[in-house]
Every structure is written in structure tokens, then in C-alpha cells.
Write a protein that holds these residues in place. Sequence first.
Motif, short mmCIF file in Angstrom:
data_model
loop_
_atom_site.label_atom_id
_atom_site.label_comp_id
_atom_site.label_asym_id
_atom_site.label_seq_id
_atom_site.Cartn_x
_atom_site.Cartn_y
_atom_site.Cartn_z
N ALA A 191 0.83 -1.20 0.00
CA ALA A 191 0.00 0.00 0.00
C ALA A 191 0.87 1.26 0.00
N GLU A 192 1.92 1.26 0.79
CA GLU A 192 2.82 2.41 0.85
C GLU A 192 3.52 2.62 -0.50
N GLN A 193 3.96 1.54 -1.11
CA GLN A 193 4.65 1.63 -2.40
C GLN A 193 3.71 2.12 -3.49
N LEU A 194 2.49 1.56 -3.53
CA LEU A 194 1.51 1.98 -4.53
C LEU A 194 1.16 3.45 -4.36
N HIS A 195 0.98 3.87 -3.13
CA HIS A 195 0.70 5.28 -2.85
C HIS A 195 1.85 6.16 -3.37
N ARG A 241 -4.03 -3.99 -3.35
CA ARG A 241 -3.80 -4.29 -1.93
C ARG A 241 -4.51 -5.58 -1.53
N LEU A 242 -5.70 -5.81 -2.07
CA LEU A 242 -6.44 -7.04 -1.76
C LEU A 242 -5.74 -8.27 -2.35
N ILE A 243 -5.22 -8.12 -3.54
CA ILE A 243 -4.51 -9.23 -4.18
C ILE A 243 -3.24 -9.56 -3.40
#
Length: 150
Positions: free
Chosen positions: A41-45, A55-57
Motif C-alpha cells: 500500500a505504501e509503495q503503490l501510494h 492491496r487485496l490481491i
Amino acid sequence: MDTLGDVNHRIAPAAPAPLHQFSVPLSATRRGARLARLLAAEQLHGWGLPLDPARLIVAELAANAALHGRVPGRSFRLALSVTATGTLRIEVADIRGDDLPAPARVTAEAPAESGYGLLLVEELADRWGVRCGPVPCKTVWAELDFAPRR
């Protein structure tokens, strides 16, 4: 007879050069699976990508690695990459190449209490599969297509 990994390996297209890459080893525990989701999540953000459904995957694949791919004293690896064409690739590699995942089959009979994680991945991802090797490892991967930035 071909295995799921053999079929996926043959049909998986060659990946374009990544625009962004991230990779980290994590303990094959529930805590490691949770950390995989938080780090993703931090990386995607940071990359400006939407958190869901990626994040779910990640949560599902990491939980599977911690539960089914666990070998005491060994970790699993989370890798994320984004191409210039707008594809996010999520990979979770573990040491249990002998235990290939298979999606649950939904039947009209009494539903199972677990085993639906890969059905979720199949619904959310544009593509997913399993790559075997190097021995004794396997990598479960999923791809999401996003519109490329201009």
C-alpha cells in the motif's frame, strides 16, 4: 500432462521493462503477510497508483504464502513492478514449489469455510498464474492494467 505452472509459463507474455520496481523478503507468518499488504500500500501510494484492488490481491497471495508456502526458517518474497504501458505486476514467491495453488470451485453443495482467496484474485486481476522454479520455489503472480499516465 501439463501442470498449471507449465501452461502459465508458456502463455505468459514477455514483460516490458519496468518503470518502477520493489522487492522485499518477509517472514512466512501472519505478521509477514500483514506487513506485505502494508508495504505494498505504501509503495503503490508513492507511485501514485490506486490501492485497490492491488492491496487485496497482495493480502491474499501473501496470506497463502504464509499459510501454504511456509517452511520453518524460510521467508517469502513480495515483488511489485510497474511498466510504462500501465501494468502493475504483483509477485509472491515461496519455497514450496511442490504445492501449487488451485482456485476453489464453487458448488451448490455446502460451501467451504476457506479456499476462496484465489477466486478473489481471479476476479480482481486482469491476469494471474503460477511460475515454477527455480527449484524448490514457485511464484504466484497477478497483473492489473491501469491507464498509462501522460
